[in-house]
Design a protein around this motif. Structure first.
Motif, PDB file in Angstrom:
ATOM      1  N   ALA A 167      23.279 -18.449  47.925  1.00 29.02           N
ATOM      2  CA  ALA A 167      24.237 -17.368  48.141  1.00 29.02           C
ATOM      3  C   ALA A 167      23.761 -16.099  47.455  1.00 29.02           C
ATOM      4  O   ALA A 167      23.547 -16.084  46.247  1.00 29.02           O
ATOM      5  N   ALA A 168      23.589 -15.032  48.242  1.00 30.24           N
ATOM      6  CA  ALA A 168      23.346 -13.717  47.667  1.00 30.24           C
ATOM      7  C   ALA A 168      24.670 -13.059  47.299  1.00 30.24           C
ATOM      8  O   ALA A 168      24.707 -12.087  46.540  1.00 30.24           O
ATOM      9  N   GLY A 169      25.766 -13.568  47.803  1.00 33.31           N
ATOM     10  CA  GLY A 169      27.112 -13.083  47.539  1.00 33.31           C
ATOM     11  C   GLY A 169      28.067 -13.854  48.414  1.00 33.31           C
ATOM     12  O   GLY A 169      27.655 -14.652  49.269  1.00 33.31           O
ATOM     13  N   PRO A 170      29.379 -13.654  48.248  1.00 32.54           N
ATOM     14  CA  PRO A 170      30.358 -14.437  49.004  1.00 32.54           C
ATOM     15  C   PRO A 170      30.291 -14.205  50.507  1.00 32.54           C
ATOM     16  O   PRO A 170      30.795 -15.022  51.282  1.00 32.54           O
ATOM     17  N   ASP A 171      29.673 -13.112  50.948  1.00 34.87           N
ATOM     18  CA  ASP A 171      29.569 -12.810  52.371  1.00 34.87           C
ATOM     19  C   ASP A 171      28.138 -12.886  52.885  1.00 34.87           C
ATOM     20  O   ASP A 171      27.829 -12.370  53.968  1.00 34.87           O
ATOM     21  N   ASP A 172      27.271 -13.522  52.121  1.00 30.77           N
ATOM     22  CA  ASP A 172      25.871 -13.652  52.538  1.00 30.77           C
ATOM     23  C   ASP A 172      25.325 -14.967  51.996  1.00 30.77           C
ATOM     24  O   ASP A 172      24.747 -15.012  50.909  1.00 30.77           O
ATOM     25  N   ILE A 173      25.544 -16.033  52.766  1.00 29.52           N
ATOM     26  CA  ILE A 173      25.190 -17.384  52.333  1.00 29.52           C
ATOM     27  C   ILE A 173      24.356 -18.044  53.418  1.00 29.52           C
ATOM     28  O   ILE A 173      24.706 -17.999  54.605  1.00 29.52           O
ATOM     29  N   TRP A 174      23.249 -18.652  53.009  1.00 31.11           N
ATOM     30  CA  TRP A 174      22.410 -19.435  53.915  1.00 31.11           C
ATOM     31  C   TRP A 174      22.434 -20.891  53.486  1.00 31.11           C
ATOM     32  O   TRP A 174      22.458 -21.195  52.288  1.00 31.11           O
ATOM     33  N   ALA A 175      22.418 -21.785  54.463  1.00 30.83           N
ATOM     34  CA  ALA A 175      22.395 -23.219  54.182  1.00 30.83           C
ATOM     35  C   ALA A 175      21.513 -23.917  55.202  1.00 30.83           C
ATOM     36  O   ALA A 175      21.516 -23.573  56.384  1.00 30.83           O
ATOM     37  N   LEU A 176      20.739 -24.890  54.733  1.00 34.03           N
ATOM     38  CA  LEU A 176      19.964 -25.741  55.635  1.00 34.03           C
ATOM     39  C   LEU A 176      20.880 -26.844  56.143  1.00 34.03           C
ATOM     40  O   LEU A 176      21.393 -27.649  55.365  1.00 34.03           O
ATOM     41  N   THR A 177      21.102 -26.876  57.441  1.00 32.93           N
ATOM     42  CA  THR A 177      22.037 -27.834  58.031  1.00 32.93           C
ATOM     43  C   THR A 177      21.324 -28.916  58.837  1.00 32.93           C
ATOM     44  O   THR A 177      21.963 -29.715  59.503  1.00 32.93           O
ATOM     45  N   GLY A 178      20.027 -28.950  58.789  1.00 30.55           N
ATOM     46  CA  GLY A 178      19.229 -29.948  59.483  1.00 30.55           C
ATOM     47  C   GLY A 178      17.767 -29.659  59.210  1.00 30.55           C
ATOM     48  O   GLY A 178      17.425 -28.658  58.571  1.00 30.55           O
ATOM     49  N   GLU A 179      16.894 -30.526  59.683  1.00 31.43           N
ATOM     50  CA  GLU A 179      15.475 -30.325  59.418  1.00 31.43           C
ATOM     51  C   GLU A 179      14.973 -29.002  59.985  1.00 31.43           C
ATOM     52  O   GLU A 179      14.074 -28.368  59.425  1.00 31.43           O
ATOM     53  N   ARG A 180      15.573 -28.576  61.110  1.00 30.01           N
ATOM     54  CA  ARG A 180      15.103 -27.345  61.738  1.00 30.01           C
ATOM     55  C   ARG A 180      16.256 -26.421  62.116  1.00 30.01           C
ATOM     56  O   ARG A 180      16.167 -25.660  63.063  1.00 30.01           O
ATOM     57  N   THR A 181      17.338 -26.467  61.360  1.00 35.27           N
ATOM     58  CA  THR A 181      18.446 -25.546  61.592  1.00 35.27           C
ATOM     59  C   THR A 181      18.943 -24.968  60.277  1.00 35.27           C
ATOM     60  O   THR A 181      18.935 -25.633  59.238  1.00 35.27           O
ATOM     61  N   ALA A 182      19.370 -23.725  60.329  1.00 37.92           N
ATOM     62  CA  ALA A 182      19.960 -23.042  59.177  1.00 37.92           C
ATOM     63  C   ALA A 182      21.237 -22.361  59.633  1.00 37.92           C
ATOM     64  O   ALA A 182      21.335 -21.887  60.771  1.00 37.92           O
ATOM     65  N   ALA A 183      22.233 -22.326  58.767  1.00 41.33           N
ATOM     66  CA  ALA A 183      23.509 -21.687  59.078  1.00 41.33           C
ATOM     67  C   ALA A 183      23.743 -20.536  58.116  1.00 41.33           C
ATOM     68  O   ALA A 183      23.403 -20.615  56.928  1.00 41.33           O
TER      69      ALA A 183
END
Length: 407
Positions: A167-183
């Motif tokens: 999280a860079a901040g509450p409105d800028d969050i990246w997450a790995l949701t699979g081997e080849r997907t990011a949310a």
């Protein structure tokens, strides 16, 4: 890295002292020498930098197990995830309110779980508690949010089990949701994006600048002996519009290539100044051939236009990866610290008091699973356990440790 489960019922009579210590003030450590010295590890002279870098106990729990995560919103609002070695009660939380540590059940929003969840600091005033991958179903499905006052459900978390989350901040969050997907979370909704390659870790530099690293199975260097696959390191960059593959140096063993060779990146880290670094390994299935080569450790830095090899770190820091940064250097796994002047320092650690059941002759090792800074301070917290090896009565003591640095 496992300790025994035969811990005695032990009331740690130093609770008030530990609370006072707490108010005042990637990973394994080397095995303690025998003896009852106040701090373990290498000998250090008074006033040396080694002596200055010493974990102190902030809390020693009164059960056999470990802390798996820790996060803080303030000096008087610290949370840790705990598990007991008998596994009977499942994971739970410990909370420090500035005066004492108390045990609390997981929030209802998480649901039942037999695997410890992850704690993430989201901005300055929010923590998220979420399921994390374990290789098996944890049972937990929901996410919980702590706002400094109460736990509530996180609305519409991304589907599936999330790996790394940054999280860079509450409105800028990246997450790995699979081997080849990011949310990505923009404050209103999650948007899922396909990645060019399989990803193991990610880092956020800014709103239009994020990195993911992992492995690729196609392209240069991916054919091994006899036509077998040879995975190669991969990196990907988000420019605000899309994820694109970035050329990453090939890492291969000389012929004859050892069996089941594979190279990948497992860690990406952004320095405070914005420089991006990546870490990985080129390894193989050991024990299959004679005259095996040594594994190759991959250390890269981004110049702004290309990945190049990092200069090796000195001594025991050479094969360590960064966990966090403060004003004077980098915290590395294995209880190492790399100063801005290029010194590799072992962070010292205290021995358990005898009231815990640890004998003066026991071998003790400190294993930390997470470290985080208390916001707005120079205080760093580590969560993990002390593994106590002693004849007839080994045990794991869950601990939160503290280190004071410049803010």
């Amino acid at each position: 890295m496992r300790g025994g489960e035969g811990v005695r019922s032990r009331a740690v009579a130093v609770g008030a002292v530990l609370a006072a210590v707490f108010a005042a003030a990637g990973c394994g450590a080397d095995t303690e020498p025998r003896g009852d010295r106040p701090t373990g590890g290498a000998h250090s002279s008074p006033g040396s930098q080694n002596a200055a870098l010493t974990w102190e106990f902030a809390h020693i729990a009164d059960f056999s197990g470990r802390f798996t995560d820790v996060a803080a919103l303030a000096e008087d609002d610290v949370w840790a995830v705990a598990t007991e070695n008998d596994g009977g009660t499942g994971p739970f939380l410990m909370h420090y309110d500035g005066a004492r540590w108390t045990r609390e059940s997981l929030p209802d929003a998480i649901g039942p779980s037999d695997a410890p969840p992850a704690l993430d600091e989201i901005g300055d005033d929010t923590l998220w508690l979420r399921p994390k991958p374990t290789g098996r179903s944890s049972g937990a499905q929901g996410w919980a949010r702590w706002d400094g006052t109460r736990w509530s459900a996180v609305p519409s978390p991304p589907a599936g089990t999330v790996g790394d989350l940054e999280a860079a901040g509450p409105d800028d969050i990246w997450a790995l949701t699979g081997e080849r997907t990011a949310a990505h979370w923009n404050g209103d909704r999650w948007t899922t994006t396909r990645l060019p390659y399989e990803a193991a870790d990610l880092a956020v530099v800014g709103p239009d600048d994020a990195w993911a690293v992992g492995r690729r199975s196609t392209g240069p260097g991916t054919e091994g002996s006899g036509g077998l696959p040879y995975d190669q390191p991969a990196s990907m960059h988000w420019d605000g519009t899309s994820w694109r593959a970035v050329d990453t140096p090939v890492s291969r063993f000389d012929d004859p290539v050892p069996p089941e060779a594979s190279a990948s990146l497992g860690k990406v880290f952004v320095l405070d100044g914005g420089e991006v670094r990546a870490y990985g390994e080129n390894t193989f299935d050991h024990g299959e051939t004679d005259d095996e080569p040594e594994d190759k450790y991959i250390r890269l830095r981004w110049t702004g236009s290309a990945w190049v090899a990092q200069d090796p770190a000195p001594g025991g820091c050479e094969r360590r990866v960064p966990l966090a940064q403060d004003a004077k250097g980098l915290f590395l796994d294995g209880n190492r610290y790399l100063t801005d002047t290029g010194r590799c320092v072992t962070i010292q650690r205290p021995r358990l008091p005898r009231s815990t059941g640890a004998r003066s002759s026991s071998n003790q090792s400190l294993w930390l699973s997470e470290i985080h800074r208390v916001p707005g301070t120079g205080s760093w917290l580590g969560a993990g356990h002390v593994q106590v090896n002693q004849s007839g009565a080994p045990f794991d003591a869950p601990v939160v440790v503290r280190l004071e640095r410049s803010a």
